[in-house]
Design a protein around this motif. Structure first.
Motif, PDB file in Angstrom:
ATOM      1  N   SER A  28       0.897  -1.104  -0.014  1.00  0.00           N
ATOM      2  CA  SER A  28       0.006   0.119   0.053  1.00  0.00           C
ATOM      3  C   SER A  28       1.075   1.332   0.088  1.00  0.00           C
ATOM      4  CB  SER A  28      -0.980  -0.190   1.205  1.00  0.00           C
ATOM      5  OG  SER A  28      -1.808  -0.876   1.068  1.00  0.00           O
ATOM      6  N   VAL A  29       0.565   2.356  -0.878  1.00  0.00           N
ATOM      7  CA  VAL A  29       1.287   3.336  -0.814  1.00  0.00           C
ATOM      8  C   VAL A  29       0.318   4.626  -0.954  1.00  0.00           C
ATOM      9  CG1 VAL A  29       1.476   3.489  -3.531  1.00  0.00           C
ATOM     10  CG2 VAL A  29       3.345   4.812  -1.893  1.00  0.00           C
ATOM     11  N   TYR A  30       0.736   5.936  -0.515  1.00  0.00           N
ATOM     12  CA  TYR A  30      -0.242   6.740  -0.692  1.00  0.00           C
ATOM     13  C   TYR A  30       0.344   7.752  -1.595  1.00  0.00           C
ATOM     14  CZ  TYR A  30      -2.782   5.338   3.560  1.00  0.00           C
ATOM     15  OH  TYR A  30      -3.388   4.896   4.544  1.00  0.00           O
ATOM     16  N   ALA A  31      -0.489   8.685  -2.026  1.00  0.00           N
ATOM     17  CA  ALA A  31      -0.239   9.724  -2.962  1.00  0.00           C
ATOM     18  C   ALA A  31      -1.138  11.052  -2.379  1.00  0.00           C
ATOM     19  CB  ALA A  31      -0.486   9.380  -4.415  1.00  0.00           C
ATOM     20  N   PHE A  32      -0.470  12.110  -2.551  1.00  0.00           N
ATOM     21  CA  PHE A  32      -1.068  13.560  -2.177  1.00  0.00           C
ATOM     22  C   PHE A  32      -1.296  14.534  -2.915  1.00  0.00           C
ATOM     23  CE2 PHE A  32       1.632  10.993   0.866  1.00  0.00           C
ATOM     24  CZ  PHE A  32       0.773  10.960   2.136  1.00  0.00           C
ATOM     25  N   VAL A  33      -2.599  15.189  -2.947  1.00  0.00           N
ATOM     26  CA  VAL A  33      -2.767  16.362  -3.821  1.00  0.00           C
ATOM     27  C   VAL A  33      -2.729  17.652  -3.077  1.00  0.00           C
ATOM     28  CG1 VAL A  33      -4.697  17.472  -5.077  1.00  0.00           C
ATOM     29  CG2 VAL A  33      -4.241  14.811  -5.235  1.00  0.00           C
ATOM     30  N   VAL A  34      -2.035  18.421  -3.025  1.00  0.00           N
ATOM     31  CA  VAL A  34      -1.866  19.702  -2.560  1.00  0.00           C
ATOM     32  C   VAL A  34      -2.213  20.691  -3.560  1.00  0.00           C
ATOM     33  CG1 VAL A  34      -0.176  21.206  -1.022  1.00  0.00           C
ATOM     34  CG2 VAL A  34       0.266  18.662  -1.212  1.00  0.00           C
ATOM     35  N   ASP A  35      -3.264  21.410  -3.465  1.00  0.00           N
ATOM     36  CA  ASP A  35      -3.734  22.420  -4.289  1.00  0.00           C
ATOM     37  C   ASP A  35      -3.777  21.688  -5.976  1.00  0.00           C
ATOM     38  OD1 ASP A  35      -4.564  24.153  -2.574  1.00  0.00           O
ATOM     39  OD2 ASP A  35      -2.498  25.067  -2.633  1.00  0.00           O
ATOM     40  N   GLU A  36      -2.826  22.045  -6.775  1.00  0.00           N
ATOM     41  CA  GLU A  36      -2.562  21.763  -7.855  1.00  0.00           C
ATOM     42  C   GLU A  36      -1.495  20.739  -8.066  1.00  0.00           C
ATOM     43  OE1 GLU A  36      -0.419  25.535  -8.021  1.00  0.00           O
ATOM     44  OE2 GLU A  36      -1.984  24.760  -7.099  1.00  0.00           O
ATOM     45  N   VAL A  37      -0.943  20.295  -7.057  1.00  0.00           N
ATOM     46  CA  VAL A  37       0.421  19.425  -7.131  1.00  0.00           C
ATOM     47  C   VAL A  37       0.107  18.188  -6.572  1.00  0.00           C
ATOM     48  CG1 VAL A  37       2.658  19.132  -6.064  1.00  0.00           C
ATOM     49  CG2 VAL A  37       1.801  21.190  -6.869  1.00  0.00           C
ATOM     50  N   LEU A  38       0.720  16.958  -7.411  1.00  0.00           N
ATOM     51  CA  LEU A  38       0.538  15.866  -6.969  1.00  0.00           C
ATOM     52  C   LEU A  38       1.814  15.253  -6.547  1.00  0.00           C
ATOM     53  CD1 LEU A  38      -1.011  12.950  -6.844  1.00  0.00           C
ATOM     54  CD2 LEU A  38      -0.182  12.579  -9.284  1.00  0.00           C
ATOM     55  N   ILE A  39       1.945  14.766  -5.227  1.00  0.00           N
ATOM     56  CA  ILE A  39       2.999  14.088  -4.838  1.00  0.00           C
ATOM     57  C   ILE A  39       3.207  12.435  -4.762  1.00  0.00           C
ATOM     58  CG2 ILE A  39       4.539  13.888  -2.629  1.00  0.00           C
ATOM     59  CD1 ILE A  39       3.522  16.680  -1.778  1.00  0.00           C
ATOM     60  N   ASP A  40       3.810  12.157  -5.578  1.00  0.00           N
ATOM     61  CA  ASP A  40       3.945  10.602  -5.940  1.00  0.00           C
ATOM     62  C   ASP A  40       2.808  10.205  -6.738  1.00  0.00           C
ATOM     63  OD1 ASP A  40       6.488  10.480  -4.908  1.00  0.00           O
ATOM     64  OD2 ASP A  40       5.774   9.638  -2.929  1.00  0.00           O
ATOM     65  N   THR A  41       2.947   9.103  -7.415  1.00  0.00           N
ATOM     66  CA  THR A  41       2.009   8.678  -8.255  1.00  0.00           C
ATOM     67  C   THR A  41       1.667   6.947  -8.300  1.00  0.00           C
ATOM     68  OG1 THR A  41       3.636   7.701  -9.942  1.00  0.00           O
ATOM     69  CG2 THR A  41       3.166  10.221 -10.041  1.00  0.00           C
ATOM     70  N   GLY A  42       2.075   6.499  -7.108  1.00  0.00           N
ATOM     71  CA  GLY A  42       1.466   5.259  -6.989  1.00  0.00           C
ATOM     72  C   GLY A  42       2.212   3.883  -7.852  1.00  0.00           C
ATOM     73  N   GLN A  43       1.616   3.306  -7.788  1.00  0.00           N
ATOM     74  CA  GLN A  43       2.204   1.677  -8.594  1.00  0.00           C
ATOM     75  C   GLN A  43       1.567   1.570  -9.931  1.00  0.00           C
ATOM     76  OE1 GLN A  43      -0.064   1.209  -6.021  1.00  0.00           O
ATOM     77  NE2 GLN A  43       0.803  -0.023  -4.253  1.00  0.00           N
ATOM     78  N   ARG A  44       2.336   1.056 -10.888  1.00  0.00           N
ATOM     79  CA  ARG A  44       1.677   0.705 -12.163  1.00  0.00           C
ATOM     80  C   ARG A  44       0.491  -0.066 -12.194  1.00  0.00           C
ATOM     81  NH1 ARG A  44      -0.825  -0.221 -15.731  1.00  0.00           N
ATOM     82  NH2 ARG A  44      -0.208  -0.633 -18.064  1.00  0.00           N
ATOM     83  N   HIS A  45       0.434  -1.039 -11.310  1.00  0.00           N
ATOM     84  CA  HIS A  45      -0.716  -2.063 -11.214  1.00  0.00           C
ATOM     85  C   HIS A  45      -1.818  -1.127 -10.684  1.00  0.00           C
ATOM     86  CE1 HIS A  45       1.442  -5.350 -12.220  1.00  0.00           C
ATOM     87  NE2 HIS A  45       1.940  -5.931 -10.873  1.00  0.00           N
ATOM     88  N   ASN A  46      -1.797   0.016 -10.097  1.00  0.00           N
ATOM     89  CA  ASN A  46      -3.012   0.513  -9.813  1.00  0.00           C
ATOM     90  C   ASN A  46      -3.365   1.702 -10.552  1.00  0.00           C
ATOM     91  OD1 ASN A  46      -4.781   0.404  -7.464  1.00  0.00           O
ATOM     92  ND2 ASN A  46      -2.902   0.009  -6.301  1.00  0.00           N
ATOM     93  N   ARG A  47      -2.630   1.871 -11.765  1.00  0.00           N
ATOM     94  CA  ARG A  47      -2.860   2.923 -12.593  1.00  0.00           C
ATOM     95  C   ARG A  47      -4.521   3.333 -12.844  1.00  0.00           C
ATOM     96  NH1 ARG A  47       0.585   3.075 -18.054  1.00  0.00           N
ATOM     97  NH2 ARG A  47       2.255   3.708 -16.223  1.00  0.00           N
ATOM     98  N   GLU A  48      -5.362   2.687 -13.369  1.00  0.00           N
ATOM     99  CA  GLU A  48      -6.744   2.707 -13.305  1.00  0.00           C
ATOM    100  C   GLU A  48      -7.399   3.489 -12.161  1.00  0.00           C
ATOM    101  OE1 GLU A  48      -8.328   2.790 -16.229  1.00  0.00           O
ATOM    102  OE2 GLU A  48      -6.343   2.356 -17.036  1.00  0.00           O
ATOM    103  N   ASN A  49      -6.926   3.108 -11.112  1.00  0.00           N
ATOM    104  CA  ASN A  49      -7.360   3.653  -9.698  1.00  0.00           C
ATOM    105  C   ASN A  49      -6.787   5.044  -9.632  1.00  0.00           C
ATOM    106  OD1 ASN A  49      -9.339   1.676  -8.936  1.00  0.00           O
ATOM    107  ND2 ASN A  49      -7.388   0.455  -7.883  1.00  0.00           N
ATOM    108  N   VAL A  50      -5.614   5.217  -9.827  1.00  0.00           N
ATOM    109  CA  VAL A  50      -5.008   6.690 -10.008  1.00  0.00           C
ATOM    110  C   VAL A  50      -5.761   7.344 -10.684  1.00  0.00           C
ATOM    111  CG1 VAL A  50      -2.657   7.950 -10.326  1.00  0.00           C
ATOM    112  CG2 VAL A  50      -2.635   5.789  -9.196  1.00  0.00           C
ATOM    113  N   LEU A  51      -6.106   7.232 -12.053  1.00  0.00           N
ATOM    114  CA  LEU A  51      -6.947   7.741 -12.597  1.00  0.00           C
ATOM    115  C   LEU A  51      -8.176   8.245 -12.018  1.00  0.00           C
ATOM    116  CD1 LEU A  51      -6.336   6.421 -16.163  1.00  0.00           C
ATOM    117  CD2 LEU A  51      -5.485   8.584 -15.336  1.00  0.00           C
ATOM    118  N   LYS A  52      -8.829   7.416 -11.519  1.00  0.00           N
ATOM    119  CA  LYS A  52     -10.031   7.642 -10.797  1.00  0.00           C
ATOM    120  C   LYS A  52      -9.954   8.542  -9.681  1.00  0.00           C
ATOM    121  CE  LYS A  52     -12.031   3.051 -11.779  1.00  0.00           C
ATOM    122  NZ  LYS A  52     -12.481   1.685 -11.074  1.00  0.00           N
ATOM    123  N   ALA A  53      -8.923   8.664  -8.921  1.00  0.00           N
ATOM    124  CA  ALA A  53      -8.683   9.425  -7.824  1.00  0.00           C
ATOM    125  C   ALA A  53      -8.580  10.966  -8.285  1.00  0.00           C
ATOM    126  CB  ALA A  53      -7.379   9.029  -7.077  1.00  0.00           C
TER     127      ALA A  53
END
Length: 270
Positions: A28-53
């Protein structure tokens, strides 16, 4: 199977991306949204979920804490999809430009990492709509690690420098001495919220990070003392009452396990 979970604290949105194998959460890993900035991008296996988020969010740039696959797995894809730049420590820029060589096990767990052309970042602040993020060079977990400090809000985005108060395993690339120096640098900052990439703490974050620092210092001193008496690395483990995870040691061919913590100290002493 993969899953994601959405969280928020005050004005920070963050997401947990988990990978399951045989019904067990193996990463499990976390990514953070700070206003218009994304900190880290998650695993390749979770790409579709990253897009949903990220759906409906105005992301204008990406910051990486470091190059490891659970943090950089989608950076090239997101840069191209949203036509945005990504920034990281200069050493991370070099690694991802050449291509990050992963172990077969890491690829199975998280997916591969594509080559990416990132922009090198120094320690000047990154300004967002409502925040300023100061990159803090904090090597030890790896050679290119940045934490990001938001002094006005008391936030620290610590990447992989916390994870837990007590650590049982190290990778063969880690340096405990360098991590102690980096942790000392971080606990000197003003913050209470610890946005760790694997184990966020929205209260008493500085206390938790200080607890880890003190544990590392005690561990280092004990290993140094036992090493001076001529004990081997495995003997030191036994004397300290540390129990090896032989499954981790086997599947990683000894590259990620408990004795690597001892080996890290011994390397610094010799």
């Amino acid at each position: 199977m993969v899953k994601y979970f959405s969280h928020h604290y005050n004005d920070i949105n963050y997401f947990r991306f988990s990978v399951y194998h045989f019904g067990k959460n193996v990463q499990s890993v976390y990514a953070f949204v700070v206003d218009e900035v994304l900190i880290d991008t998650g695993q390749r296996h979770n790409r579709e979920n990253v897009l949903k988020a990220l759906e409906g969010r105005e992301i204008e740039k990406i910051l990486l804490t470091h190059h490891h696959e659970d943090h950089s797995g989608n950076v090239n894809y997101l840069m191209n999809k949203f036509n945005i730049p990504a920034y990281a420590h200069p050493k991370a820029v070099d690694i991802l430009k050449k291509g990050y060589k992963m172990s077969p096990l890491a690829k199975v767990m998280n997916g591969s990492v594509e080559k990416a052309i990132l922009i090198p970042l120094d320690e000047r602040p990154i300004l967002t709509k409502n925040h300023q993020l100061f990159p803090i060079f904090t090597p030890g977990h790896c050679v290119d690690h940045y934490a990001y400090h938001e002094p006005n809000k008391g936030y620290l985005f610590s990447g992989d420098l916390y994870v837990a108060d007590k650590i049982k395993y190290f990778g063969d690339y880690e340096s405990m001495k360098e991590q102690i120096i980096s942790l000392e640098k971080l606990v000197a900052l003003d913050f209470d919220v610890l946005f760790c990439s694997h184990n966020p703490k929205t209260k008493n974050g500085k206390e938790r990070l200080t607890s880890k620092l003190n544990g590392f210092k005690d561990f280092y001193q004990t290993v140094a003392h036992l090493h001076s008496k001529g004990l081997t690395e495995n003997e030191i483990m036994k004397e300290m009452g540390r129990v090896e995870n032989h499954f981790y040691k086997l599947v990683t061919m000894g590259k990620f396990c408990g004795v690597q913590m001892v080996k890290s100290v011994v390397r610094d002493l010799e």
